[in-house]
Design an enzyme around this catalytic site. Structure first.
Site, short mmCIF file in Angstrom:
data_model
loop_
_atom_site.label_atom_id
_atom_site.label_comp_id
_atom_site.label_asym_id
_atom_site.label_seq_id
_atom_site.Cartn_x
_atom_site.Cartn_y
_atom_site.Cartn_z
CG LEU A 18 -38.85 40.65 104.56
CD1 LEU A 18 -39.46 41.58 103.57
CD2 LEU A 18 -38.91 41.00 105.73
CB CYS A 86 -43.70 42.11 96.62
SG CYS A 86 -42.70 41.42 97.82
N GLY A 110 -31.44 46.45 97.94
CA GLY A 110 -30.67 46.43 96.72
C GLY A 110 -31.37 46.57 95.28
CB CYS A 182 -40.13 34.57 94.80
SG CYS A 182 -41.53 35.41 95.60
#
Length: 373
Positions: A18, A86, A110, A182
């Site tokens: 993404l 998110c 993950g 991020c």
């Protein structure tokens, strides 16, 4: 690694990465989740293991569901966790829908967490590696989503994951762990909020619980509940004079409340932070049955991702809310963080909710808000 392990196990794997924000300034940043370099690494791995790889532009969805919520939460005097939002929205709602549209039978990620099939269906459990466990950030995962999700790395520790990457000849075995949010460069949350909400951050007063004004601040977004350092106001002199020889004669002050309506940062002694009951909303229950037991249920609760769990009893409060009564008072509980519930024994995640307020157990103190409800 997730894609490589599933490919090796014989599954038909499609790789998806993404794009969540403008990666221009983040390509070379180390320690950033979902940085631009991750797209390159994912593409390289996909070529190595022989699977198709697609980059999906979810930037607008990410901004609406995560970044804007992050900024607005700070302006409400809360301390948000954008990684939970998110996972809750962009990944396990939007991406899962895309995966189903592609005809996928499962969405594998993950995350270091385990999915265990119990007598009543899939359960969410802590990862095998306590140091990497991400279950706190996945409390909002619904039972329906758990039926579609898989977490192949949850039973491994990070060293084993790196060893497997080395065995498979992947070029990411020594990639640094992602730690930063991020879209927050250098951990400067306040600067991000100022950029997203220009003019919304105003100066105000730093006020003691007794009403006395101790100083000024440049915006409540620069403060968090439980903060002690960086207040610039010193401590409060002890009643009756100084302490024993060689001991400071002032007690430290902590941020105990943020008041966005009055633009005040309220400070007080550590005991003012004591929380006997935590009030949570938007509760997601994963413990089976029809919800939180009406007679209450014994749990362990984590009130911050980095804190150890504390023993408590959870009670339903109606309207998707819960009251979590702690066996021992906890300190520094902040609105916007999550209260994540675990089984008293074992590793199962029972659910969780967003912290909206606390009730204080400190004698002589009025109930304190963890933030705006």
């Amino acid at each position: 690694m997730t894609a490589a392990l599933l490919k090796e196990a014989g599954y038909d794997v499609v790789g998806i990465t993404l794009q969540l924000y403008d990666h221009g300034a983040a390509v070379a940043r180390k320690g950033a989740c979902c940085a631009g370099s991750d797209i390159h690494d994912a593409r390289t791995v996909a070529e190595r293991i022989g699977i198709p790889h697609y980059v999906l532009d979810y930037e607008s969805r990410f901004r609406e569901s995560v970044v804007d919520d992050f900024a607005d939460s700070y302006l409400r005097g809360e301390t948000p966790i954008p990684c939970v939002r998110c996972n809750q929205t962009v990944k396990f709602r939007d991406l899962a829908a895309t995966a189903r549209d592609l005809g996928a039978e499962a969405l594998a990620t993950g995350h270091y967490v385990r999915r265990v099939v119990g007598p009543d269906g899939p359960e969410l459990h802590r990862a095998a590696d306590p140091a990497k466990d991400q279950s706190y950030f996945l409390f909002a995962t619904t039972p329906e989503q758990l039926g579609f999700l898989r977490f192949p790395l949850g039973g491994m520790d990070k060293d084993a994951t790196r060893a497997e990457a080395r065995r498979l000849g992947l070029a990411v075995q020594d990639k640094p762990d992602s730690q930063d949010i991020c879209f927050v460069p250098n951990g400067n949350y306040a600067e991000v909020v100022r950029r997203l909400r220009p003019g919304a951050v105003d100066p105000g007063e730093i006020v003691h619980l007794d009403g006395s004004v101790l100083g000024r601040h440049d915006g409540i977004i620069g403060y968090t509940i439980g903060q002690r350092r960086g207040l610039g106001i010193g401590g409060r002199r002890r009643a009756g004079g100084g302490g024993p020889e060689g001991e400071a004669d002032t007690d430290p002050l902590y941020v105990v409340r943020l008041e966005p309506e009055t633009r005040r940062v309220v400070v007080g002694p550590r005991e003012a932070l004591a929380a006997a009951t935590v009030l949570a909303s938007e509760v997601n229950w994963l413990g089976g049955g029809d919800g939180i037991p009406a007679e209450g249920g014994r749990v362990l609760v984590k009130l911050r991702s980095t804190q150890p769990p504390a023993a408590a009893t959870v009670w339903p409060a109606g309207g998707g809310r819960a009251a979590i009564v702690l066996d021992e008072p906890q300190y520094g509980v902040s609105a916007g963080q999550a209260a994540v519930l675990y089984a008293p024994q074992g590793s199962r995640v029972l659910g969780g909710g967003w912290i909206r307020g606390i009730e204080s157990s400190a004698p002589g103190l009025a109930p304190a808000r963890a933030g705006r409800a």
